[in-house]
Design an enzyme around this catalytic site. Structure first.
Site, mmCIF file in Angstrom:
data_model
loop_
_atom_site.group_PDB
_atom_site.id
_atom_site.type_symbol
_atom_site.label_atom_id
_atom_site.label_comp_id
_atom_site.label_asym_id
_atom_site.label_seq_id
_atom_site.Cartn_x
_atom_site.Cartn_y
_atom_site.Cartn_z
ATOM 1 C CE LYS B 89 -3.967 1.958 2.546
ATOM 2 N NZ LYS B 89 -4.847 1.809 3.730
ATOM 3 C CB SER B 164 -8.057 3.748 2.787
ATOM 4 O OG SER B 164 -7.236 3.068 3.713
ATOM 5 C CB SER B 188 -8.360 0.966 5.733
ATOM 6 O OG SER B 188 -8.973 2.223 5.692
#
Lengths: 481, 499
Positions: B89, B164, B188
């Site tokens: 990420k 996210s 997330s």
């Protein structure tokens, strides 16, 4: 100053803790290193980094709290103080808000010949910010983050100081304690001790405290005193004129010797304190507290009391000697082998202190051996060297070269001349060279003799025994009358 | 066609051991998949500019001069993730790579150090392979706030992948990544895992080091694995978990071999269903999928009962005080002074701050910074932040109480399957409710996992969530693996996105 006004002063002192590395990372603390050379991702506040508490910094803070008779917090917790400034890499300073390392405590100062206890509010740990360097020519500012993350202990006094002199005394005593326990080098030039002062003035004791004015940028104890004097005068004059004193922060300008408004109460930061989530609160064990307490050396005040008692010194002398443990130890070493304690004191608080002040040096930097001073004192006491010559000519040379005082005296021909034959020759010369002075003496002006003695001293380059010269000069002049 | 990119991490390890593939073949296969699919998915950030990173074990340095080198039977194979590419990420720092948090303000910011999880992955032989798209600074549940544009859900390109960690979820689900790391502050990892039909684990707070994770909310953030199955999740947690002296909030608790919990029977395991999670707001399809999952679990011998987490209704409120408060402070360092974006036209210091931050942050980031700044302001702190922290303690004790009665909790992961891109962007409150079932785990610090448990009639994945006691990830793996073995949901994959 108008005596009907009352002044209230509180001090916030930032002490740089004497730890090898920064408070939340492993960077070495080194004064004067090239800009941004003592930095890592953590103290640069780069994205993703986390602080880890340096336990040594914590321990030093704890030690200071205990030495100042404060109560250490059992639960150690840090908070974030949020504000923007280019020298603050993370946009917040890790500090302690509602749970400071230490609460309470006190220190004693001497004011107008009596002891006064100044209570402390709190002492908390925090990290220092970096430094801005303004490049005037390039219209740019640079940030040096070497200092960012240096551990500080902020010590806050109760508003119990009433004069600039008391503030000065407070700082002197605080420095003496902090230094004696090895918590900070307290080197002012390196910014190890920094101070903000809060001051307010009111007319009567029954009035509410006046609006608080905070003064920043006080880089020396002298500046604290001067700024407070200036500020009290400014506030008193304003009150006299019926003006209100606004609550504000002012900056001390050391060149202009005045304070200038920096920001008003309305412009004050809202620091939005909240618990630092990156550091887990922990508990201080009683063992750790006991260990620090047990290892505390004799504090300056206790030492001063002992000096007064054991060496028969005045409270004043004992106080001066114990402000630095280096000086105190030196005195004790000297005193152990020489009974003239008062003479030693006079040397220490006279020529030695004067030399240190002038050269802006710490005592330790002199590397003066106790035996050296004793040998010098003995030369004076035995009449081989005049005090004046010892102080002005031999001692500075000894400090510079670490040579034996007697050797210096002999080599430079500074031995005191007490031999009457030699003195008589100089006296005769002086009398002959100054007939007008001699006639003044004859007409009853006794002080004229002192002028002639001065001439002899000058001629002898200070080596003539002044007592003897005076005695012989008077005898000679009286013969002429 | 079954390409190497379709394999899981554990399958790849087996292939390596049998010498049936090379690392180069795997990376080529993935690169090819990315080239063909990511143009539509937008799961990766600047893929072409991001070089794979691999640490060659010292003993075999000479034999592995480059990543294309043949992985033959030698010491390397003892490394648990030898040669397995892991997507990262965009908020986790990898030395020498851009770490932008999908924000303009950090565009072109090159991290000078490795996050602890990256060090651990490299030590385990993994290849750090690509950076995945996300909501800006992890502020969002749809990946729509990314400066690089939204990532898409591989099951339906008109829908969000969740957020996210939407890019991580989309890449793993679409077979453009073998496995990925995400971060989870309020859901997330788990919510996008549910929306994309993969396995997403948020470990116990303190289980995985946060050092090198660009902080959103420090007291809630955790890094975790996003994988195609439970085994890979356990495999990755084995590697990334553990105490880190660089993170004071990481816990010095021994790390068990999490794969040892796989394949165990769940007979007699007590599963609690918090009644507060099955009220209004839960879509019918998700509710039904959970119901049949419960039947399946009962069939496997688990004992399912109702429990109560009475403070659940306050979780979203508490979260939206605590998380933005911490974020407002964590994001203060993005000031244009030392790194990242700086507005060059500013004439004064104040202007530099205002313009750099004004240009650099997107709308949602600004909203949260303002929210947090307000909540921490003098005069409001007690009413908001302090109060929220008190309620947070209550939420935590709800879990303590529940775990006295049951081994694990079962809830939906998200209220509905993936929603349409743009559907909730105008209504932040609706968006915030996407995390209603996941937020409590972060507030309480407990571990939680989302696994696939069904499909909607539109063929969109549905996830269920298990939660366990702190540091009891083992139980999560045990129950998840048992369920996974008894179902086929995790084996389904989205069709190639049509052009």
């Amino acid at each position: 100053m108008n005596s009907k006004y009352l002044t209230t002063i509180g001090l916030e002192v930032h002490v740089q803790l004497n730890s090898k590395t920064k408070i939340f990372c492993g960077c070495e603390i080194r004064f004067g290193a090239p800009p941004n050379s003592q930095v890592c991702p953590v103290c640069l506040g780069l994205p993703g980094v986390l602080p880890v508490l340096n336990h040594q910094a914590f321990r030093l803070g704890l030690r200071a709290v205990l030495a100042l008779r404060g109560t250490p917090s059992k639960r150690i917790k840090f908070d974030r103080k949020n504000y923007y400034y280019p020298d603050l890499p993370k946009g917040y300073q890790i500090s302690q808000y509602d749970c400071p390392l230490g609460q309470g405590g006190a220190l004693e100062i001497e004011t107008e010949g009596r002891l006064k206890k100044i209570r402390l509010t709190r002492a908390h740990l925090e990290e220092d910010a970096g430094k801005l360097m303004h490049d005037i020519s390039a219209a740019a500012s640079h940030v040096d983050l070497n200092r960012a993350g240096t551990p500080l202990l902020e010590i806050v006094s109760e508003p119990e100081l009433e004069t600039p002199e008391e503030a000065y005394q407070y700082l002197t005593h605080l420095k003496a304690i902090i230094k004696s326990i090895g918590v900070s080098e307290c080197n002012m030039e390196k910014g190890h001790l920094r101070c903000d002062a809060n001051v307010s003035v009111r007319k009567n004791a029954s009035d509410l405290l006046g609006k608080k004015v905070e003064i920043k940028n006080l880089n020396s104890f002298k500046a604290v005193k001067a700024a407070l004097q200036y500020e009290i005068k400014r506030q008193t004059e304003a009150l006299e004129k019926g003006e209100a004193i606004p609550q504000e922060t002012r900056l001390w300008d050391d060149l202009k010797q005045k304070t200038l408004s920096m920001r008003s109460k309305e412009e004050a930061h809202d620091y939005r304190y909240f618990p630092e989530p990156d550091l887990v609160p922990f508990f201080v064990t009683q063992e750790e507290i006991d260990r620090e307490l047990a290892s505390l050396p004799e504090l300056p005040k206790e030492k001063a009391e002992r000096f007064a008692r054991d060496y028969g010194l005045t409270t004043y002398d004992a106080g001066l000697l114990t402000q630095s443990s280096g000086i105190a130890d030196f005195f004790e070493d000297c005193a152990s082998g020489f009974p003239g304690h008062k003479t030693i004191v006079n040397w220490v608080i006279g020529p030695i202190s004067a030399y240190l002040n002038e050269a802006s040096l710490e005592f330790e930097a002199l590397k003066l051996a106790p035996e050296t001073l004793i040998r010098l004192i003995k030369l004076v006491e035995s009449g081989q060297l005049s005090f004046q010559t010892a102080k002005e000519k031999v001692f500075p040379e000894v400090l510079k070269t670490h040579r034996d005082p007697e050797e210096v005296m002999k080599e430079k021909g500074l031995a005191q001349v007490s031999d009457e034959g030699a003195l008589d020759a100089w006296i005769a010369e002086a009398i002959q060279a100054h007939p007008k002075v001699v006639s003044d003496f004859k007409s009853g002006k006794e002080t004229a003799a002192m002028f002639l003695v001065g001439q002899v001293m000058k001629k002898s380059r200070g080596t003539a025994n002044p007592g003897k010269v005076q005695e012989l000069m008077k005898k000679k002049l009286k013969e002429l009358v | 066609m079954n390409s190497l990119a379709d394999k899981t991490a554990s399958e790849l390890s087996e292939l390596y051991k049998k010498n049936s593939c090379t690392q180069k073949e795997i990376l080529d296969s993935l690169t090819q998949a990315i080239h063909s699919k990511d143009g539509k998915l937008n799961a990766y950030v600047k893929f072409e500019q991001t070089r794979p990173i691999h640490r060659k074990p010292p003993a075999t340095k000479a034999r592995h001069q480059n990543i294309g080198g043949q992985a033959s039977a030698d010491g390397d194979l003892r490394s648990p993730l030898w040669g397995v590419p892991i997507a990262i990420k965009d908020n986790i720092c990898v030395e020498g790579q851009e770490a932008s948090c999908a924000s303009k303000i950090l565009q072109n910011y090159i991290a000078p150090y490795n996050a602890t999880v990256i060090e651990k992955l490299l030590d385990a032989g993994a290849v750090i392979f690509g950076r995945t798209n996300m909501d800006e600074f992890a502020f969002g549940s749809s990946c729509e706030t990314s400066f690089y544009g939204p990532a898409k859900n591989p099951w339906d390109l008109a829908r969000v992948p969740g957020g996210s960690s939407g890019g991580s979820a989309a890449s793993v689900a679409s077979r453009t990544a073998i496995a990925a790391l995400g971060s989870d502050t309020g859901g997330s990892i788990r919510q996008p895992a549910a929306l994309c039909g993969i396995v997403g684990l948020k470990p116990t707070y303190g289980r995985v080091s946060r050092y090198g994770l660009i902080a959103f909310a420090s007291s809630l953030d955790q890094i975790g694995p996003m994988t195609r199955d439970v085994r890979d999740s356990a495999l990755l947690l084995n590697v990334i978990a553990g105490y880190d002296p660089k993170d004071s909030t990481s816990a010095d608790v021994p790390v068990p071999d999490y794969t040892s919990f796989l394949g165990q029977s769940i007979k007699g395991m007590k599963i609690g269903m918090p009644k507060e999670y099955f009220k209004e707001g839960l879509s019918k399809e998700v509710g039904e999928a959970i119901k049949s999952a419960v039947k399946k679990l009962e069939g496997l011998g688990a004992v399912v009962s109702e429990v109560s987490l009475p403070h659940t209704e306050h979780a979203v409120n508490v979260y939206y005080i605590v998380a933005p408060s911490e974020a407002s402070s964590n994001l203060a360092r993005f000031d244009g002074v030392r790194f990242g974006y700086r507005n060059k036209s500013a004439q004064t210091l104040k202007e530099m701050y205002e313009k750099s931050r004004g240009d650099g942050f997107g709308a949602e980031a600004k909203r949260r910074i303002i929210l947090g700044t307000f909540a921490l302001s003098s005069g409001y702190y007690d009413a908001y932040y302090l109060k929220a922290m008190k309620v947070r303690t209550k939420i935590k004790s709800d879990f303590d109480e529940a775990f006295k009665k049951v081994d694990v909790l079962l809830t939906p992961t998200a209220p509905s399957p993936a929603f349409k891109i743009g559907e909730k962007t105008e209504d932040p409150l609706q968006m915030y409710l996407s995390d209603i079932y996941t937020i409590s785990a972060n507030l309480a610090g407990v571990p939680a996992i989302s696994i696939p448990c069904g499909f909607s009639k539109n063929n969109l994945p549905i996830g269920l969530q298990f939660l366990a006691k702190p540091f009891d990830e083992g139980t999560l793996f045990k129950v998840s693996h048992a369920f996974e073995q008894a179902t086929e949901f995790h084996k389904q994959k989205p069709e190639e996105p049509s052009s």
